[in-house]
Design an enzyme around this catalytic site. Structure first.
Site, PDB file in Angstrom:
ATOM      1  N   ASP A 193     -13.010   9.670  14.771  1.00 45.43           N
ATOM      2  CA  ASP A 193     -13.847   9.355  15.862  1.00 45.43           C
ATOM      3  C   ASP A 193     -13.214   7.946  15.937  1.00 45.43           C
ATOM      4  O   ASP A 193     -13.741   7.269  16.950  1.00 45.43           O
ATOM      5  CB  ASP A 193     -14.915   9.371  14.649  1.00 45.43           C
ATOM      6  CG  ASP A 193     -15.525   8.728  13.344  1.00 45.43           C
ATOM      7  OD1 ASP A 193     -14.389   8.609  12.375  1.00 45.43           O
ATOM      8  OD2 ASP A 193     -16.566   9.326  13.048  1.00 45.43           O
TER       9      ASP A 193
ATOM     10  N   ASP B  94      -4.127  17.715  18.796  1.00 43.29           N
ATOM     11  CA  ASP B  94      -3.906  18.007  20.126  1.00 43.29           C
ATOM     12  C   ASP B  94      -5.268  16.875  20.897  1.00 43.29           C
ATOM     13  O   ASP B  94      -5.051  16.600  22.343  1.00 43.29           O
ATOM     14  CB  ASP B  94      -4.485  19.358  19.858  1.00 43.29           C
ATOM     15  CG  ASP B  94      -4.779  20.490  21.089  1.00 43.29           C
ATOM     16  OD1 ASP B  94      -4.139  20.200  22.019  1.00 43.29           O
ATOM     17  OD2 ASP B  94      -5.689  20.967  21.803  1.00 43.29           O
TER      18      ASP B  94
ATOM     19  N   ASP C 185      -4.098  13.851  24.528  1.00 45.14           N
ATOM     20  CA  ASP C 185      -4.734  14.153  25.524  1.00 45.14           C
ATOM     21  C   ASP C 185      -6.157  12.793  25.584  1.00 45.14           C
ATOM     22  O   ASP C 185      -5.061  12.186  27.362  1.00 45.14           O
ATOM     23  CB  ASP C 185      -6.357  15.377  25.911  1.00 45.14           C
ATOM     24  CG  ASP C 185      -5.148  16.234  26.762  1.00 45.14           C
ATOM     25  OD1 ASP C 185      -4.056  16.970  26.265  1.00 45.14           O
ATOM     26  OD2 ASP C 185      -5.936  17.178  27.322  1.00 45.14           O
TER      27      ASP C 185
ATOM     28  N   TYR D 179      -5.574  25.967  13.571  1.00 49.44           N
ATOM     29  CA  TYR D 179      -4.663  26.912  14.214  1.00 49.44           C
ATOM     30  C   TYR D 179      -4.354  27.676  14.335  1.00 49.44           C
ATOM     31  O   TYR D 179      -4.293  28.921  14.433  1.00 49.44           O
ATOM     32  CB  TYR D 179      -3.914  25.826  14.799  1.00 49.44           C
ATOM     33  CG  TYR D 179      -3.598  25.297  16.173  1.00 49.44           C
ATOM     34  CD1 TYR D 179      -5.305  23.945  16.118  1.00 49.44           C
ATOM     35  CD2 TYR D 179      -3.717  24.948  17.392  1.00 49.44           C
ATOM     36  CE1 TYR D 179      -5.261  23.277  17.654  1.00 49.44           C
ATOM     37  CE2 TYR D 179      -3.992  24.527  18.596  1.00 49.44           C
ATOM     38  CZ  TYR D 179      -4.466  23.626  18.446  1.00 49.44           C
ATOM     39  OH  TYR D 179      -4.596  22.449  20.083  1.00 49.44           O
TER      40      TYR D 179
ATOM     41  N   LYS E 239     -10.265  12.328   8.740  1.00 49.35           N
ATOM     42  CA  LYS E 239     -12.029  12.955   8.845  1.00 49.35           C
ATOM     43  C   LYS E 239     -12.486  13.161   7.550  1.00 49.35           C
ATOM     44  O   LYS E 239     -13.092  13.858   6.134  1.00 49.35           O
ATOM     45  CB  LYS E 239     -12.432  13.718   9.741  1.00 49.35           C
ATOM     46  CG  LYS E 239     -13.771  13.759  10.079  1.00 49.35           C
ATOM     47  CD  LYS E 239     -13.964  12.953  10.447  1.00 49.35           C
ATOM     48  CE  LYS E 239     -15.648  12.897  10.858  1.00 49.35           C
ATOM     49  NZ  LYS E 239     -16.541  12.002  11.482  1.00 49.35           N
TER      50      LYS E 239
HETATM   51  C1  IPM Z   1      -0.992  21.754  23.553  1.00 51.70           C
HETATM   52  C2  IPM Z   1      -1.680  23.063  24.467  1.00 51.70           C
HETATM   53  C3  IPM Z   1      -2.040  23.843  23.380  1.00 51.70           C
HETATM   54  C4  IPM Z   1      -2.003  23.664  22.046  1.00 51.70           C
HETATM   55  C5  IPM Z   1      -2.142  25.472  24.372  1.00 51.70           C
HETATM   56  C6  IPM Z   1      -2.338  26.003  25.172  1.00 51.70           C
HETATM   57  C7  IPM Z   1      -2.466  26.203  22.692  1.00 51.70           C
HETATM   58  O1  IPM Z   1      -3.140  22.016  24.546  1.00 51.70           O
HETATM   59  O2  IPM Z   1       0.186  22.094  23.794  1.00 51.70           O
HETATM   60  O3  IPM Z   1      -1.562  20.476  23.503  1.00 51.70           O
HETATM   61  O4  IPM Z   1      -3.011  23.349  21.296  1.00 51.70           O
HETATM   62  O5  IPM Z   1      -1.747  23.093  20.782  1.00 51.70           O
HETATM   63 MN    MN Z   2      -3.339  20.298  24.311  1.00 49.15          MN
END
Ligand code: IPM
Ligand code: MN
Length: 346
Positions: free
Chosen positions: A212, A236, A240, A134, A179
């Site tokens: 993975d 990240d 999700d 990042y 990884k």
């Molecule tokens: C998160 C979001 C952010 C990230 C984006 C909006 C930059 O997806 O906080 O998980 O990737 O960190």
């Molecule tokens: Mn995110």
């Protein structure tokens, strides 16, 4: 900072909850509202204006809705909402992002996974937040592009220490995700993790998974995990994925912490432009984030516990926003869901 999309709607809910806590416990919270992301680009030309930075720096804690949206997402745009958020995380030095995932049994039907796999899931993902790909140098020419991933030994040491310390207050198990079969940064991550755990946390059980495999194990045996620690981008993606265990990404909070007590608190969901402005977003991830704010920045543990209990009680009593409803459930708006939670704060 309400930010973009559904950010303002959920942030309003979080603020109402903090006000209810202030009333109940006789606290006085002072709020400043500042711009970040696309809204800030429109108003000032930059996603993180000076006024926002100054306000964050004089605050005890920072609460953020979400940033981003189609209006600002042209891949060739030089200035993007997300840059404001990344810059803020770096400026505040909040390198440890705590993303807890606790399954509420009453929401099992909202998850795409089978209820028996979800039983007992209570895990905490620690995402390194201010390093890795990042923040590495980026290049772009007409026919190529690159993103550099860098980690230093101290960056890995400090995040592993936080994760191991948190594991020690829970079930005493830590899973480090990397990884290392492909990436040099992951081989460094693994070496440092093994050393820190061996030398400083011999009582914590350490497991190591390739990312993975971890993605798969999070779905096949999520209840086996206690604390997971991983680098920025893997964290990240895995969080999700893990949100589906809880039934909706709208349920998950996060706390970003560093050396000082001033944390940054935000739900893990995005700005959800498809539902923005309709008053139907799930405020639970934001409201849980206010619980983390009370706990980690303001050291108000009883208040934090009460907020977490109130969310649980409201869900058990049947309160559901659109992302959580199943046949026959009544659908609540963001404001109505917040009302149901606040009832349990009184
Ligand atoms: C998160 C979001 C952010 C990230 C984006 C909006 C930059 O997806 O906080 O998980 O990737 O960190
Ligand atoms: Mn995110």
């Amino acid at each position: 900072m309400p930010g973009d999309g559904i950010g303002p709607e959920v942030t309003a809910a979080g603020r109402r909850v903090l006000q209810a806590i202030a009333a109940r416990f006789n606290h006085r919270f002072e709020f400043e509202v500042q711009k970040i992301g696309g809204t800030a680009i429109d108003a000032t030309g930059t996603p993180l204006p000076e006024a926002t930075i100054a306000s964050c720096e004089r605050s005890s804690a920072v609460l953020l809705g979400a940033v981003g949206g189609p209006k600002w997402s042209d891949p060739n745009a030089p200035i993007r909402p997300e840059q404001g958020l990344l810059q803020l995380r770096a400026l505040l030095g909040v390198y440890a992002n705590l993303r807890p995932v606790k399954v509420i049994p009453e929401l099992a039907a909202a998850s795409p996974l089978k209820a028996e796999i979800l039983a007992g899931v209570d895990l905490l993902i620690i995402r390194e937040l201010t390093g890795g790909i990042y923040f590495g140098a980026k290049t772009r020419t007409t026919d190529s592009a690159s993103d550099l991933c860098v980690y230093t030994v101290p960056e890995v040491e400090r995040i592993v220490r936080i994760a191991a310390d948190l594991a020690g207050r829970r079930q005493g198990r830590l899973c480090s995700v990397d990884k290392a079969n492909v990436l040099e940064t992951s081989r460094l991550w693994r070496d440092v993790t093994n050393r820190v755990m061996h030398d400083e946390f011999p009582e914590i059980e350490l497991e190591t998974l390739l990312v993975d495999a971890a993605a798969m194990h999070l779905l096949s045996r999520p209840a086996d995990f206690d604390v997971l620690v991983t680098e920025n981008m893997f964290g990240d993606i895995l969080t999700d994925e893990a949100s589906m265990l809880a039934g909706s990404i709208g349920m998950l909070p996060s706390a970003s912490l560093g050396a000082s007590s001033r944390g940054l608190f935000e739900p893990i969901h995005g700005s959800a432009p498809d539902i923005a402005g309709r008053g139907i977003a799930n405020p639970c991830g934001m409201i849980s984030s206010t619980a983390m704010l009370l706990r980690y920045s303001l050291k108000l543990d009883d208040e934090a516990d009460l907020v977490e209990q109130a969310i649980l009680h409201a869900i058990v009593a049947g309160a559901r926003t659109a992302d959580l409803v199943r046949d026959g459930d009544k659908t609540l708006s963001t404001g109505e869901m917040t009302d149901e939670i606040i009832k349990f704060l009184k």
